[in-house]
Scaffold this active site. Sequence first.
Site, short mmCIF file in Angstrom:
data_model
loop_
_atom_site.label_atom_id
_atom_site.label_comp_id
_atom_site.label_asym_id
_atom_site.label_seq_id
_atom_site.Cartn_x
_atom_site.Cartn_y
_atom_site.Cartn_z
CB SER A 93 -0.95 -0.04 1.20
OG SER A 93 -1.98 0.91 1.07
CG ASP A 194 -6.98 -3.00 -2.75
OD1 ASP A 194 -7.62 -2.37 -1.90
OD2 ASP A 194 -5.74 -3.04 -2.80
CG HIS A 224 -5.45 -2.76 0.74
ND1 HIS A 224 -4.83 -2.28 -0.41
CD2 HIS A 224 -4.85 -2.13 1.79
CE1 HIS A 224 -3.92 -1.39 -0.07
NE2 HIS A 224 -3.90 -1.28 1.25
#
Length: 259
Positions: A93, A194, A224
């Site tokens: 991320s 996601d 995610h």
Amino acid sequence: MPVLPGAEPYRHEGGEVGVLLCHGFTGSPQSLRPWAEYLAERGLTVSLPLLPGHGTRWEDMQITGWQDWYAEVERELHGLLDRCERVFVFGLSMGGALALRLAAKHGDAISGLVLVNPGNKVHGLAAHALPLARHLVTSTKGIVSDIAKPGSEEVGYHRIPLHAAHSLRRFFRLVDAELPQVTQPLVVLHSPRDHVVPPADSARILSRVSSTDVTEILLEQSYHVATLDYEADRIFEESHAFIGRLAPSVGKEGTATGG
């Protein structure tokens, strides 16, 4: 403030190949701990820092920004470069964006990148409201634990501090402009389902980097936080194989013990 259980940083002294792992926004090292331990067990030197403002309470993050988070991973990178012959950087991320900036700034000192659902932009109308909203509202609903696998939980904040979110937005813009400076071998693993970072972010990164050795892998079963999800083992195995291809000494140094 005490660190949340499981959110502690992790380091392991292994062989001549090192890996720096960067966790995500409002998350903690817990989301990458199994990955870090997998690499350590295979003889690698591993560093998984806790980013400033993370891993305690969300209010502590209000007074931090991207400069603090980036400075922490850059410090860890220098430590690995002092001890290791080859260093790789992995990120989840926002950690993917941190990894990309390190790659843009440090060039050949970094041997390769592995990014999992990397962030590139703060999306939606809320992003445009951040410059003003952060002065009116301190926080909003959190984004942790977007995981398909039942029983798997991410240790992180259930609120997003808006001052920090505004800084994240500025950081993503900065990194996006620097993507053409990224030339290292690159693996991007991303999840079509996601709910935090859309696939468009990975597509944008892949279209703008200058790397010629690029692998894209879809994680069809994961959300995610794929490093704690159904395809975590695949992420671990693909990343280790990537290192082994670029640093053939990996796997010949024996199995590490301890942590």
